[in-house]
Design an enzyme around this catalytic site. Structure first.
Site, PDB file in Angstrom:
ATOM      1  N   CYS A  50       0.824  -1.211   0.000  1.00 36.74           N
ATOM      2  CA  CYS A  50       0.000   0.000   0.000  1.00 36.74           C
ATOM      3  C   CYS A  50       0.858   1.260   0.000  1.00 36.74           C
ATOM      4  O   CYS A  50       0.424   2.320  -0.456  1.00 36.74           O
ATOM      5  CB  CYS A  50      -0.946   0.009   1.193  1.00 36.74           C
ATOM      6  SG  CYS A  50      -0.111  -0.085   2.796  1.00 36.74           S
ATOM      7  N   GLN A 118       6.695  -8.564   3.804  1.00 35.20           N
ATOM      8  CA  GLN A 118       6.237  -8.285   2.435  1.00 35.20           C
ATOM      9  C   GLN A 118       7.369  -8.503   1.432  1.00 35.20           C
ATOM     10  O   GLN A 118       7.147  -9.022   0.325  1.00 35.20           O
ATOM     11  CB  GLN A 118       5.712  -6.850   2.354  1.00 35.20           C
ATOM     12  CG  GLN A 118       4.440  -6.637   3.162  1.00 35.20           C
ATOM     13  CD  GLN A 118       4.118  -5.160   3.371  1.00 35.20           C
ATOM     14  OE1 GLN A 118       5.004  -4.310   3.327  1.00 35.20           O
ATOM     15  NE2 GLN A 118       2.857  -4.854   3.622  1.00 35.20           N
ATOM     16  N   THR A 191      -7.696   0.515  15.291  1.00 32.86           N
ATOM     17  CA  THR A 191      -7.009   1.146  16.416  1.00 32.86           C
ATOM     18  C   THR A 191      -7.402   0.494  17.729  1.00 32.86           C
ATOM     19  O   THR A 191      -6.544   0.183  18.573  1.00 32.86           O
ATOM     20  CB  THR A 191      -7.312   2.654  16.467  1.00 32.86           C
ATOM     21  OG1 THR A 191      -6.869   3.267  15.245  1.00 32.86           O
ATOM     22  CG2 THR A 191      -6.618   3.311  17.641  1.00 32.86           C
ATOM     23  N   ILE A 192      -8.701   0.276  17.914  1.00 32.91           N
ATOM     24  CA  ILE A 192      -9.171  -0.363  19.155  1.00 32.91           C
ATOM     25  C   ILE A 192      -8.667  -1.809  19.235  1.00 32.91           C
ATOM     26  O   ILE A 192      -8.291  -2.298  20.313  1.00 32.91           O
ATOM     27  CB  ILE A 192     -10.712  -0.319  19.240  1.00 32.91           C
ATOM     28  CG1 ILE A 192     -11.172   1.107  19.523  1.00 32.91           C
ATOM     29  CG2 ILE A 192     -11.232  -1.268  20.319  1.00 32.91           C
ATOM     30  CD1 ILE A 192     -10.733   1.678  20.871  1.00 32.91           C
TER      31      ILE A 192
END
Length: 418
Positions: A50, A118, A191-192
Protein backbone atom coordinates in the site's frame (compact mmCIF):
# COMPACT_ATOMS: atom_id res chain seq x y z
CA UNK A 1 26.36 -6.28 -14.65
CA UNK A 2 24.10 -3.58 -13.21
CA UNK A 3 21.51 -3.61 -10.43
CA UNK A 4 18.66 -1.10 -10.84
CA UNK A 5 15.87 -0.19 -8.41
CA UNK A 6 12.86 1.74 -9.72
CA UNK A 7 10.27 2.77 -7.14
CA UNK A 8 7.36 4.93 -6.07
CA UNK A 9 6.50 5.25 -2.38
CA UNK A 10 4.63 7.27 0.23
CA UNK A 11 7.33 9.97 0.14
CA UNK A 12 7.17 10.60 -3.61
CA UNK A 13 3.53 10.12 -4.59
CA UNK A 14 0.01 10.32 -3.12
CA UNK A 15 -2.11 7.20 -2.80
CA UNK A 16 -4.15 7.92 -5.97
CA UNK A 17 -0.94 7.62 -8.01
CA UNK A 18 0.56 4.76 -5.97
CA UNK A 19 -2.50 2.62 -6.59
CA UNK A 20 -2.10 3.08 -10.36
CA UNK A 21 1.31 1.36 -10.35
CA UNK A 22 0.48 -1.41 -7.88
CA UNK A 23 0.50 -5.09 -8.86
CA UNK A 24 -2.07 -7.58 -7.64
CA UNK A 25 -0.99 -11.14 -6.83
CA UNK A 26 -2.87 -12.31 -9.93
CA UNK A 27 -0.88 -9.93 -12.16
CA UNK A 28 2.59 -10.98 -11.05
CA UNK A 29 3.20 -14.01 -13.28
CA UNK A 30 2.27 -12.05 -16.41
CA UNK A 31 4.16 -8.97 -15.15
CA UNK A 32 7.38 -10.93 -14.66
CA UNK A 33 7.07 -12.44 -18.14
CA UNK A 34 6.44 -9.03 -19.69
CA UNK A 35 9.27 -7.41 -17.70
CA UNK A 36 11.82 -9.97 -18.86
CA UNK A 37 10.72 -9.85 -22.49
CA UNK A 38 10.62 -6.04 -22.67
CA UNK A 39 13.80 -5.18 -20.77
CA UNK A 40 15.94 -8.30 -20.96
CA UNK A 41 16.65 -8.21 -17.21
CA UNK A 42 18.34 -11.36 -15.94
CA UNK A 43 16.85 -11.37 -12.42
CA UNK A 44 13.89 -9.43 -10.99
CA UNK A 45 11.71 -8.91 -7.92
CA UNK A 46 8.51 -6.83 -7.78
CA UNK A 47 7.48 -5.48 -4.36
CA UNK A 48 3.98 -3.99 -4.25
CA UNK A 49 2.40 -2.77 -0.98
CA UNK A 50 0.00 0.00 0.00
CA UNK A 51 2.95 2.33 0.61
CA UNK A 52 5.29 1.41 -2.22
CA UNK A 53 5.81 -0.30 -5.55
CA UNK A 54 9.43 -1.13 -6.29
CA UNK A 55 11.04 -3.15 -9.07
CA UNK A 56 14.49 -4.64 -8.54
CA UNK A 57 16.26 -5.78 -11.72
CA UNK A 58 19.67 -7.20 -12.56
CA UNK A 59 20.86 -6.33 -16.07
CA UNK A 60 23.86 -7.47 -18.07
CA UNK A 61 24.27 -3.77 -18.88
CA UNK A 62 22.46 -0.70 -17.54
CA UNK A 63 18.69 -0.60 -18.05
CA UNK A 64 17.37 2.51 -16.31
CA UNK A 65 15.28 3.87 -19.16
CA UNK A 66 14.08 0.39 -20.11
CA UNK A 67 12.67 -0.17 -16.64
CA UNK A 68 10.73 3.09 -16.33
CA UNK A 69 9.50 2.71 -19.90
CA UNK A 70 8.19 -0.78 -19.18
CA UNK A 71 6.39 0.29 -15.98
CA UNK A 72 4.72 3.23 -17.73
CA UNK A 73 3.60 1.04 -20.63
CA UNK A 74 2.42 -1.82 -18.43
CA UNK A 75 0.17 0.45 -16.33
CA UNK A 76 -0.62 2.78 -19.24
CA UNK A 77 0.83 5.84 -17.55
CA UNK A 78 2.44 8.94 -18.99
CA UNK A 79 6.20 8.41 -18.80
CA UNK A 80 6.88 12.01 -17.78
CA UNK A 81 4.36 11.80 -14.93
CA UNK A 82 5.92 8.52 -13.79
CA UNK A 83 9.43 9.97 -13.85
CA UNK A 84 8.29 12.97 -11.78
CA UNK A 85 7.10 10.79 -8.87
CA UNK A 86 9.56 7.89 -9.03
CA UNK A 87 13.16 7.31 -7.98
CA UNK A 88 15.95 5.12 -9.31
CA UNK A 89 19.04 3.71 -7.67
CA UNK A 90 21.90 1.83 -9.31
CA UNK A 91 24.51 -0.65 -8.08
CA UNK A 92 25.80 0.25 -4.58
CA UNK A 93 22.97 2.72 -3.90
CA UNK A 94 20.47 0.09 -5.04
CA UNK A 95 21.98 -2.56 -2.77
CA UNK A 96 21.86 -0.16 0.17
CA UNK A 97 18.24 0.70 -0.60
CA UNK A 98 17.13 -2.95 -0.63
CA UNK A 99 18.72 -3.50 2.79
CA UNK A 100 17.22 -0.27 4.20
CA UNK A 101 13.76 -1.30 3.00
CA UNK A 102 14.13 -4.76 4.59
CA UNK A 103 15.22 -3.17 7.88
CA UNK A 104 12.29 -0.73 8.01
CA UNK A 105 14.47 2.36 7.62
CA UNK A 106 12.59 3.57 4.54
CA UNK A 107 9.09 2.98 5.94
CA UNK A 108 6.36 5.49 6.80
CA UNK A 109 6.74 4.36 10.43
CA UNK A 110 10.47 4.07 11.11
CA UNK A 111 11.48 0.55 12.05
CA UNK A 112 8.12 -1.12 11.37
CA UNK A 113 8.58 -4.87 10.78
CA UNK A 114 5.73 -5.55 8.30
CA UNK A 115 7.74 -4.60 5.21
CA UNK A 116 10.27 -7.38 5.89
CA UNK A 117 7.51 -9.96 5.60
CA UNK A 118 6.24 -8.29 2.44
CA UNK A 119 9.72 -8.30 0.92
CA UNK A 120 10.19 -11.97 1.79
CA UNK A 121 6.87 -12.74 0.10
CA UNK A 122 7.90 -10.77 -3.01
CA UNK A 123 11.22 -12.64 -3.14
CA UNK A 124 9.46 -16.01 -2.76
CA UNK A 125 7.01 -15.13 -5.55
CA UNK A 126 9.88 -14.12 -7.86
CA UNK A 127 11.73 -17.33 -7.05
CA UNK A 128 8.65 -19.44 -7.79
CA UNK A 129 8.36 -17.82 -11.21
CA UNK A 130 12.03 -18.45 -12.01
CA UNK A 131 13.28 -14.86 -11.71
CA UNK A 132 15.94 -15.35 -9.05
CA UNK A 133 19.55 -16.21 -9.84
CA UNK A 134 22.70 -16.34 -7.74
CA UNK A 135 23.04 -12.53 -7.48
CA UNK A 136 19.57 -11.88 -6.07
CA UNK A 137 19.67 -15.05 -3.96
CA UNK A 138 22.72 -13.66 -2.22
CA UNK A 139 21.49 -10.05 -2.08
CA UNK A 140 18.09 -10.79 -0.60
CA UNK A 141 19.30 -13.41 1.86
CA UNK A 142 21.86 -10.91 3.14
CA UNK A 143 19.13 -8.24 3.30
CA UNK A 144 16.91 -10.52 5.39
CA UNK A 145 19.86 -11.33 7.62
CA UNK A 146 20.80 -7.69 8.28
CA UNK A 147 17.14 -6.80 8.92
CA UNK A 148 17.00 -9.46 11.63
CA UNK A 149 20.29 -8.25 13.09
CA UNK A 150 19.07 -4.62 13.13
CA UNK A 151 15.91 -5.64 15.01
CA UNK A 152 17.85 -7.83 17.44
CA UNK A 153 20.88 -5.65 18.11
CA UNK A 154 19.32 -2.16 18.12
CA UNK A 155 16.30 -0.49 19.75
CA UNK A 156 14.67 0.25 16.38
CA UNK A 157 11.49 -1.54 17.45
CA UNK A 158 11.75 -1.27 21.24
CA UNK A 159 9.34 1.63 21.61
CA UNK A 160 6.25 1.74 19.45
CA UNK A 161 5.31 4.98 17.77
CA UNK A 162 1.61 4.16 17.32
CA UNK A 163 -1.07 6.07 19.22
CA UNK A 164 -2.50 2.73 20.38
CA UNK A 165 0.71 1.69 22.08
CA UNK A 166 1.27 5.20 23.45
CA UNK A 167 -2.19 5.23 25.05
CA UNK A 168 -1.48 1.98 26.86
CA UNK A 169 1.97 3.17 27.91
CA UNK A 170 0.44 6.33 29.38
CA UNK A 171 -2.11 4.27 31.30
CA UNK A 172 0.65 2.04 32.61
CA UNK A 173 2.66 5.10 33.66
CA UNK A 174 -0.29 6.42 35.68
CA UNK A 175 -1.55 3.15 37.18
CA UNK A 176 1.73 1.25 37.41
CA UNK A 177 0.35 -2.25 36.95
CA UNK A 178 -2.84 -2.62 34.88
CA UNK A 179 -3.62 -6.11 36.15
CA UNK A 180 -6.38 -4.90 38.50
CA UNK A 181 -7.91 -2.43 36.04
CA UNK A 182 -11.21 -2.65 34.21
CA UNK A 183 -10.94 -1.18 30.71
CA UNK A 184 -13.80 -0.01 28.51
CA UNK A 185 -12.96 0.15 24.80
CA UNK A 186 -15.43 2.16 22.73
CA UNK A 187 -15.28 1.36 19.00
CA UNK A 188 -14.26 -1.74 17.06
CA UNK A 189 -11.88 -0.53 14.37
CA UNK A 190 -8.21 -1.35 13.80
CA UNK A 191 -7.01 1.15 16.42
CA UNK A 192 -9.17 -0.36 19.15
CA UNK A 193 -8.08 -3.86 18.09
CA UNK A 194 -4.46 -2.80 18.47
CA UNK A 195 -5.13 -1.12 21.83
CA UNK A 196 -6.83 -4.29 23.00
CA UNK A 197 -3.84 -6.45 22.05
CA UNK A 198 -1.46 -4.15 23.92
CA UNK A 199 -3.73 -4.23 26.97
CA UNK A 200 -3.94 -8.01 26.87
CA UNK A 201 -0.14 -8.13 26.95
CA UNK A 202 -0.38 -6.09 30.19
CA UNK A 203 -2.69 -8.78 31.66
CA UNK A 204 -5.61 -6.43 32.26
CA UNK A 205 -8.12 -8.17 34.55
CA UNK A 206 -11.26 -7.20 32.63
CA UNK A 207 -12.08 -5.61 29.27
CA UNK A 208 -15.36 -4.56 27.71
CA UNK A 209 -15.84 -3.63 24.04
CA UNK A 210 -18.69 -1.28 23.17
CA UNK A 211 -19.77 -0.76 19.56
CA UNK A 212 -22.76 0.26 17.51
CA UNK A 213 -23.02 -3.26 16.05
CA UNK A 214 -22.68 -6.22 18.40
CA UNK A 215 -21.37 -8.57 15.69
CA UNK A 216 -18.34 -6.39 15.01
CA UNK A 217 -17.77 -5.90 18.75
CA UNK A 218 -17.72 -9.68 19.21
CA UNK A 219 -15.10 -10.04 16.46
CA UNK A 220 -12.79 -7.67 18.35
CA UNK A 221 -13.67 -8.97 21.84
CA UNK A 222 -13.26 -12.70 21.24
CA UNK A 223 -9.42 -12.86 21.01
CA UNK A 224 -9.22 -10.42 23.94
CA UNK A 225 -11.59 -12.53 26.08
CA UNK A 226 -13.57 -9.33 26.60
CA UNK A 227 -17.25 -8.61 27.28
CA UNK A 228 -19.48 -6.92 24.71
CA UNK A 229 -22.07 -4.13 25.03
CA UNK A 230 -23.76 -1.69 22.68
CA UNK A 231 -23.07 2.06 22.61
CA UNK A 232 -26.51 2.61 24.12
CA UNK A 233 -25.44 0.58 27.18
CA UNK A 234 -22.26 2.60 27.78
CA UNK A 235 -23.83 5.12 30.26
CA UNK A 236 -24.97 2.23 32.48
CA UNK A 237 -21.55 0.57 32.52
CA UNK A 238 -19.26 3.60 32.47
CA UNK A 239 -18.89 3.75 36.26
CA UNK A 240 -17.32 0.26 36.26
CA UNK A 241 -14.40 1.39 34.09
CA UNK A 242 -11.06 2.57 35.47
CA UNK A 243 -9.76 3.22 31.97
CA UNK A 244 -11.79 4.35 28.96
CA UNK A 245 -10.26 4.41 25.48
CA UNK A 246 -12.35 5.50 22.51
CA UNK A 247 -11.87 5.44 18.75
CA UNK A 248 -15.02 5.56 16.65
CA UNK A 249 -16.03 7.20 13.39
CA UNK A 250 -18.87 9.11 15.04
CA UNK A 251 -19.28 12.72 13.93
CA UNK A 252 -20.69 13.68 17.35
CA UNK A 253 -19.32 13.07 20.88
CA UNK A 254 -20.39 9.78 22.45
CA UNK A 255 -19.53 10.76 26.02
CA UNK A 256 -20.62 14.14 27.34
CA UNK A 257 -19.67 15.88 30.55
CA UNK A 258 -22.96 14.95 32.23
CA UNK A 259 -22.63 11.20 31.58
CA UNK A 260 -19.06 11.13 32.89
CA UNK A 261 -20.02 13.24 35.94
CA UNK A 262 -22.75 10.75 36.90
CA UNK A 263 -20.34 7.84 36.46
CA UNK A 264 -17.80 9.50 38.74
CA UNK A 265 -20.48 10.00 41.43
CA UNK A 266 -21.34 6.29 41.19
CA UNK A 267 -17.65 5.52 41.56
CA UNK A 268 -17.58 7.71 44.68
CA UNK A 269 -15.08 10.02 43.01
CA UNK A 270 -12.63 7.23 42.26
CA UNK A 271 -10.53 8.62 39.37
CA UNK A 272 -11.14 7.62 35.75
CA UNK A 273 -8.43 7.68 33.08
CA UNK A 274 -9.76 8.50 29.60
CA UNK A 275 -8.03 8.56 26.21
CA UNK A 276 -9.86 9.87 23.14
CA UNK A 277 -8.12 8.63 19.96
CA UNK A 278 -10.90 9.72 17.61
CA UNK A 279 -11.00 12.61 15.15
CA UNK A 280 -13.60 14.14 15.46
CA UNK A 281 -13.46 13.58 19.22
CA UNK A 282 -15.64 11.00 20.97
CA UNK A 283 -15.44 12.68 24.38
CA UNK A 284 -16.50 16.28 25.00
CA UNK A 285 -13.42 18.40 25.91
CA UNK A 286 -15.38 19.78 28.92
CA UNK A 287 -14.95 16.39 30.60
CA UNK A 288 -11.39 17.49 31.46
CA UNK A 289 -12.92 20.08 33.81
CA UNK A 290 -14.09 17.29 36.14
CA UNK A 291 -11.66 16.88 39.03
CA UNK A 292 -11.53 13.06 38.94
CA UNK A 293 -11.54 12.62 35.14
CA UNK A 294 -8.15 12.57 33.47
CA UNK A 295 -8.77 13.08 29.76
CA UNK A 296 -6.10 12.82 27.05
CA UNK A 297 -6.46 13.36 23.30
CA UNK A 298 -4.35 12.28 20.32
CA UNK A 299 -2.40 15.52 20.56
CA UNK A 300 -1.55 14.81 24.19
CA UNK A 301 0.03 11.52 23.16
CA UNK A 302 2.27 13.23 20.64
CA UNK A 303 5.01 13.88 23.19
CA UNK A 304 5.28 10.17 24.00
CA UNK A 305 5.35 9.35 20.30
CA UNK A 306 8.07 11.96 19.68
CA UNK A 307 10.20 10.54 22.51
CA UNK A 308 9.87 7.04 21.09
CA UNK A 309 10.61 8.33 17.61
CA UNK A 310 13.78 10.00 18.90
CA UNK A 311 14.84 6.67 20.36
CA UNK A 312 14.23 5.02 16.99
CA UNK A 313 16.22 7.69 15.19
CA UNK A 314 19.23 6.91 17.38
CA UNK A 315 18.79 3.21 16.63
CA UNK A 316 18.40 3.97 12.93
CA UNK A 317 21.80 5.71 12.85
CA UNK A 318 23.33 2.58 14.34
CA UNK A 319 21.44 0.43 11.83
CA UNK A 320 22.77 2.50 8.90
CA UNK A 321 26.33 1.62 9.93
CA UNK A 322 25.43 -2.07 10.14
CA UNK A 323 23.86 -1.92 6.68
CA UNK A 324 26.93 -0.17 5.23
CA UNK A 325 29.08 -3.08 6.42
CA UNK A 326 26.67 -5.63 4.95
CA UNK A 327 26.64 -3.75 1.62
CA UNK A 328 30.43 -3.94 1.51
CA UNK A 329 30.29 -7.69 2.19
CA UNK A 330 27.92 -8.15 -0.73
CA UNK A 331 30.06 -6.00 -3.02
CA UNK A 332 33.18 -8.01 -2.10
CA UNK A 333 31.36 -11.23 -2.94
CA UNK A 334 30.07 -9.73 -6.20
CA UNK A 335 33.55 -8.54 -7.18
CA UNK A 336 34.91 -12.00 -6.46
CA UNK A 337 32.66 -13.36 -9.23
CA UNK A 338 34.78 -11.48 -11.77
CA UNK A 339 37.93 -13.18 -10.51
CA UNK A 340 36.22 -16.56 -10.68
CA UNK A 341 35.33 -15.96 -14.33
CA UNK A 342 38.88 -14.83 -15.13
CA UNK A 343 40.39 -17.86 -13.37
CA UNK A 344 38.08 -20.20 -15.24
CA UNK A 345 38.91 -18.65 -18.61
CA UNK A 346 42.64 -18.69 -17.81
CA UNK A 347 42.53 -22.35 -16.79
CA UNK A 348 40.53 -23.28 -19.90
CA UNK A 349 42.99 -21.43 -22.12
CA UNK A 350 45.97 -23.11 -20.45
CA UNK A 351 44.29 -26.50 -20.68
CA UNK A 352 43.76 -26.06 -24.44
CA UNK A 353 47.43 -25.18 -24.93
CA UNK A 354 48.48 -28.21 -22.90
CA UNK A 355 46.15 -30.57 -24.77
CA UNK A 356 47.32 -29.32 -28.17
CA UNK A 357 51.02 -29.67 -27.35
CA UNK A 358 50.50 -32.95 -25.53
CA UNK A 359 48.70 -34.54 -28.50
CA UNK A 360 51.47 -33.36 -30.84
CA UNK A 361 54.15 -34.88 -28.59
CA UNK A 362 52.30 -38.20 -28.25
CA UNK A 363 51.84 -38.41 -32.02
CA UNK A 364 55.57 -37.78 -32.51
CA UNK A 365 56.43 -40.50 -29.99
CA UNK A 366 54.11 -42.97 -31.74
CA UNK A 367 55.94 -42.22 -34.98
CA UNK A 368 59.22 -43.27 -33.33
CA UNK A 369 60.84 -39.81 -33.22
CA UNK A 370 63.58 -39.04 -30.69
CA UNK A 371 61.98 -38.89 -27.20
CA UNK A 372 64.52 -36.47 -25.73
CA UNK A 373 64.03 -34.06 -28.62
CA UNK A 374 60.24 -34.29 -28.28
CA UNK A 375 60.38 -33.47 -24.54
CA UNK A 376 62.66 -30.46 -25.12
CA UNK A 377 60.38 -29.18 -27.90
CA UNK A 378 57.28 -29.69 -25.70
CA UNK A 379 58.89 -27.78 -22.82
CA UNK A 380 59.98 -24.89 -25.03
CA UNK A 381 56.65 -24.52 -26.81
CA UNK A 382 54.65 -24.80 -23.59
CA UNK A 383 56.83 -22.18 -21.92
CA UNK A 384 56.61 -19.82 -24.88
CA UNK A 385 52.82 -20.18 -25.06
CA UNK A 386 52.36 -19.47 -21.35
CA UNK A 387 54.71 -16.46 -21.19
CA UNK A 388 53.48 -14.88 -24.43
CA UNK A 389 50.64 -12.77 -22.92
CA UNK A 390 52.60 -11.59 -19.80
CA UNK A 391 55.60 -10.70 -22.00
CA UNK A 392 53.40 -8.63 -24.30
CA UNK A 393 51.82 -6.84 -21.28
CA UNK A 394 55.23 -6.04 -19.77
CA UNK A 395 56.53 -4.57 -23.06
CA UNK A 396 53.40 -2.48 -23.50
CA UNK A 397 53.58 -1.10 -19.93
CA UNK A 398 57.29 -0.32 -20.34
CA UNK A 399 56.74 1.50 -23.64
CA UNK A 400 54.09 3.66 -21.98
CA UNK A 401 56.36 4.30 -18.96
CA UNK A 402 53.68 2.71 -16.78
CA UNK A 403 55.93 1.87 -13.82
CA UNK A 404 52.97 1.05 -11.59
CA UNK A 405 51.66 -1.36 -14.21
CA UNK A 406 55.04 -3.06 -14.46
CA UNK A 407 55.18 -3.35 -10.68
CA UNK A 408 51.72 -4.99 -10.60
CA UNK A 409 52.70 -7.48 -13.28
CA UNK A 410 55.87 -8.36 -11.30
CA UNK A 411 53.66 -9.07 -8.29
CA UNK A 412 51.22 -11.17 -10.32
CA UNK A 413 54.08 -13.23 -11.79
CA UNK A 414 55.64 -13.74 -8.36
CA UNK A 415 58.88 -11.96 -9.27
CA UNK A 416 58.91 -9.90 -6.05
CA UNK A 417 58.85 -12.93 -3.75
CA UNK A 418 61.96 -14.04 -1.94
Amino acid sequence: MSLIVLGINHKTAPVDIREKVSFSTEQLIEAYRSLQQSTGCLESVILSTCNRTEIYCYFEQTGESLLSGWLAEYHQLDIEQLNSVSYQYQDQQAITHVMRVASGLDSMVLGEPQVLGQLKQAFSSAKNTGNIGSNFERLFQQSFSIAKKVRTDTDIGANSVSVAYSAVQLAKHIFGSLQQSHVLLIGAGETIELVGRHLKEQQVSRMTVANRTISRAKTVAEPLEAEVITLAQVPNHLSEADIVITSTASQLPILGKGIVERALRDRRQKPMFMVDLAVPRDIEPEVSELSDAYLYSVDDLQQIIEQNMASRQDAAAEAEQMIAQQVEHYLQWNRSLDSIDVLREYREQSEKIKQKLQERALNQLSEGQNAEQIILELANKLTNSLIHAPTKAIKQAAQQADHQGVSKIRGILGLDTD
